[in-house]
Design an enzyme around this catalytic site. Sequence first.
Site, short mmCIF file in Angstrom:
data_model
loop_
_atom_site.label_atom_id
_atom_site.label_comp_id
_atom_site.label_asym_id
_atom_site.label_seq_id
_atom_site.Cartn_x
_atom_site.Cartn_y
_atom_site.Cartn_z
N ARG A 28 0.81 -1.21 0.00
CA ARG A 28 0.00 0.00 0.00
C ARG A 28 0.84 1.27 0.00
O ARG A 28 0.49 2.27 -0.64
CB ARG A 28 -0.89 -0.03 1.25
CG ARG A 28 -1.53 1.28 1.65
CD ARG A 28 -2.23 1.13 3.00
NE ARG A 28 -1.33 0.76 4.06
CZ ARG A 28 -0.55 1.64 4.73
NH1 ARG A 28 -0.57 2.91 4.42
NH2 ARG A 28 0.24 1.23 5.70
N GLU A 66 0.64 5.55 24.70
CA GLU A 66 -0.30 5.19 23.65
C GLU A 66 -1.36 4.23 24.17
O GLU A 66 -2.56 4.39 23.88
CB GLU A 66 0.44 4.56 22.47
CG GLU A 66 -0.47 4.16 21.32
CD GLU A 66 0.21 3.28 20.30
OE1 GLU A 66 -0.04 3.47 19.10
OE2 GLU A 66 1.00 2.38 20.70
N TRP A 88 1.68 8.89 15.96
CA TRP A 88 0.48 8.89 15.13
C TRP A 88 0.37 10.13 14.25
O TRP A 88 -0.61 10.29 13.52
CB TRP A 88 -0.77 8.78 16.01
CG TRP A 88 -1.10 7.38 16.41
CD1 TRP A 88 -0.75 6.75 17.58
CD2 TRP A 88 -1.82 6.41 15.65
NE1 TRP A 88 -1.23 5.46 17.60
CE2 TRP A 88 -1.87 5.23 16.42
CE3 TRP A 88 -2.43 6.43 14.40
CZ2 TRP A 88 -2.51 4.08 15.97
CZ3 TRP A 88 -3.06 5.28 13.95
CH2 TRP A 88 -3.11 4.12 14.74
N TYR A 130 -8.40 2.25 17.15
CA TYR A 130 -8.38 1.34 18.30
C TYR A 130 -9.30 1.72 19.46
O TYR A 130 -10.21 0.98 19.82
CB TYR A 130 -6.95 1.21 18.81
CG TYR A 130 -6.00 0.61 17.81
CD1 TYR A 130 -5.92 -0.77 17.63
CD2 TYR A 130 -5.19 1.42 17.01
CE1 TYR A 130 -5.06 -1.33 16.70
CE2 TYR A 130 -4.34 0.88 16.08
CZ TYR A 130 -4.26 -0.50 15.92
OH TYR A 130 -3.41 -1.03 14.99
N ARG A 173 -14.42 -16.48 25.78
CA ARG A 173 -14.83 -15.28 25.05
C ARG A 173 -14.18 -14.01 25.61
O ARG A 173 -14.71 -12.91 25.44
CB ARG A 173 -16.36 -15.16 25.11
CG ARG A 173 -17.07 -16.38 24.54
CD ARG A 173 -18.57 -16.26 24.67
NE ARG A 173 -19.23 -17.47 24.19
CZ ARG A 173 -20.56 -17.66 24.18
NH1 ARG A 173 -21.36 -16.69 24.62
NH2 ARG A 173 -21.08 -18.80 23.74
N CYS A 192 -3.88 -2.87 13.08
CA CYS A 192 -2.89 -3.92 12.78
C CYS A 192 -2.93 -4.96 13.90
O CYS A 192 -3.09 -6.16 13.64
CB CYS A 192 -1.49 -3.31 12.65
SG CYS A 192 -1.32 -2.17 11.27
N ARG A 212 -2.82 -8.69 12.09
CA ARG A 212 -3.04 -8.99 10.66
C ARG A 212 -1.83 -8.54 9.85
O ARG A 212 -1.49 -9.12 8.82
CB ARG A 212 -4.28 -8.29 10.14
CG ARG A 212 -4.16 -6.77 10.18
CD ARG A 212 -5.20 -6.03 9.38
NE ARG A 212 -4.95 -4.60 9.45
CZ ARG A 212 -4.19 -3.92 8.58
NH1 ARG A 212 -3.62 -4.53 7.57
NH2 ARG A 212 -4.01 -2.62 8.73
N CYS A 214 2.25 -6.80 10.48
CA CYS A 214 3.27 -6.45 11.45
C CYS A 214 4.52 -5.94 10.76
O CYS A 214 5.17 -6.68 10.01
CB CYS A 214 3.63 -7.64 12.34
SG CYS A 214 4.95 -7.25 13.53
N ASP A 215 4.86 -4.69 11.00
CA ASP A 215 6.14 -4.12 10.61
C ASP A 215 7.15 -4.58 11.65
O ASP A 215 7.26 -4.01 12.73
CB ASP A 215 6.01 -2.59 10.58
CG ASP A 215 7.33 -1.88 10.32
OD1 ASP A 215 8.38 -2.55 10.22
OD2 ASP A 215 7.31 -0.64 10.22
N LEU A 254 9.28 -6.76 6.54
CA LEU A 254 10.34 -5.76 6.72
C LEU A 254 10.35 -4.88 5.48
O LEU A 254 10.32 -5.39 4.35
CB LEU A 254 11.70 -6.44 6.89
CG LEU A 254 11.88 -7.26 8.16
CD1 LEU A 254 13.07 -8.20 8.01
CD2 LEU A 254 12.07 -6.36 9.38
N TYR A 255 10.38 -3.59 5.68
CA TYR A 255 10.39 -2.68 4.53
C TYR A 255 11.75 -2.69 3.85
O TYR A 255 12.80 -2.77 4.50
CB TYR A 255 10.02 -1.26 4.98
CG TYR A 255 8.53 -1.10 5.17
CD1 TYR A 255 7.70 -0.85 4.09
CD2 TYR A 255 7.95 -1.25 6.43
CE1 TYR A 255 6.32 -0.73 4.25
CE2 TYR A 255 6.58 -1.12 6.60
CZ TYR A 255 5.77 -0.87 5.51
OH TYR A 255 4.41 -0.77 5.67
#
Length: 310
Positions: A28, A66, A88, A130, A173, A192, A212, A214-215, A254-255
Amino acid sequence: MDILPHYEEQYLSLMRRIWDEGTVQRDRTGVGTKALFGAHMRFSLADDAIPLLTTKRVYWKTAAREMLWFLTGNTNIRPLVEQKVKIWTDWPLDRYRRETGATIEQEDFEQRIIDDADFAEKWGDLGPVYGAQWVNWPRYEAAEGGLYRRAEKGIDQVSLLVDSLKNNPGSRRHIIEGWNVSELDQMALPPCHKTYQFHVADGVLSCILFQRSCDLGLGFAFNAFSAALLTRMLAAVCGYQAGELIWQGGDVHLYLNHAPLVEEQLSRTPSGAPKLKLLRTPASIFDFRIEDFDILDYHPQAHISAPVAV
């Protein structure tokens, strides 16, 4: 006697595997990643253990602030930047630049967020991210004409979780869910770390966190610490001991522009066993303050900086 591997070795092993074997993907952000699908790590939280990375400095107070912000249900960055938490800012700043054409610097943008409440309300909100889902998940009630309208107060998943942990510990639950499909398009960034499930056994509370996305180079250090912190907070207010944090990742990546970070971190050897001390246990999970947390025996190696992909 066998010496157990340092808890951080599993993280470094996963990083090495992704860097050596991961599939190159265009994502993305347009930056590109090396990624694999499906990963798993376990970290003990017994005896105040906390999974802080030691091969680079993790600014744990930023992550703690955070988490406390999530629990307020606030979705505006103003309370964060007032505390010098800037993690953020990239998303609303990017939107402001795109929609206005302004070339404002981040520092100036953040100062306007602090100084101007109207500006903050318009440009500092992230949408229903969140905290909004955790403590105010939308619910709807019947209205005239057979229609439905959004109720003024939504579902407080965190309070329901605390109640179930205390009064029905054997439940399967014990879940906080952030993936509200109907509101994803309104969020600056869909969650994420989307699903937290808790489990009580013999007075010990453990958590599974599913991410879903993870960097692994930047985000994971905060995500793991925050989930461990939340587990410790819940254990304290519910009268349990802390057991394990089990981390599961979907798309773990990993970028490509993080090569210096990856290579430097993989050259380092983890060491030490940091501890998280809760200095006070309030009556409510919502009443914790940053002053209630202390980290002991944390002696990390130098911070490694890398750009955030927006």
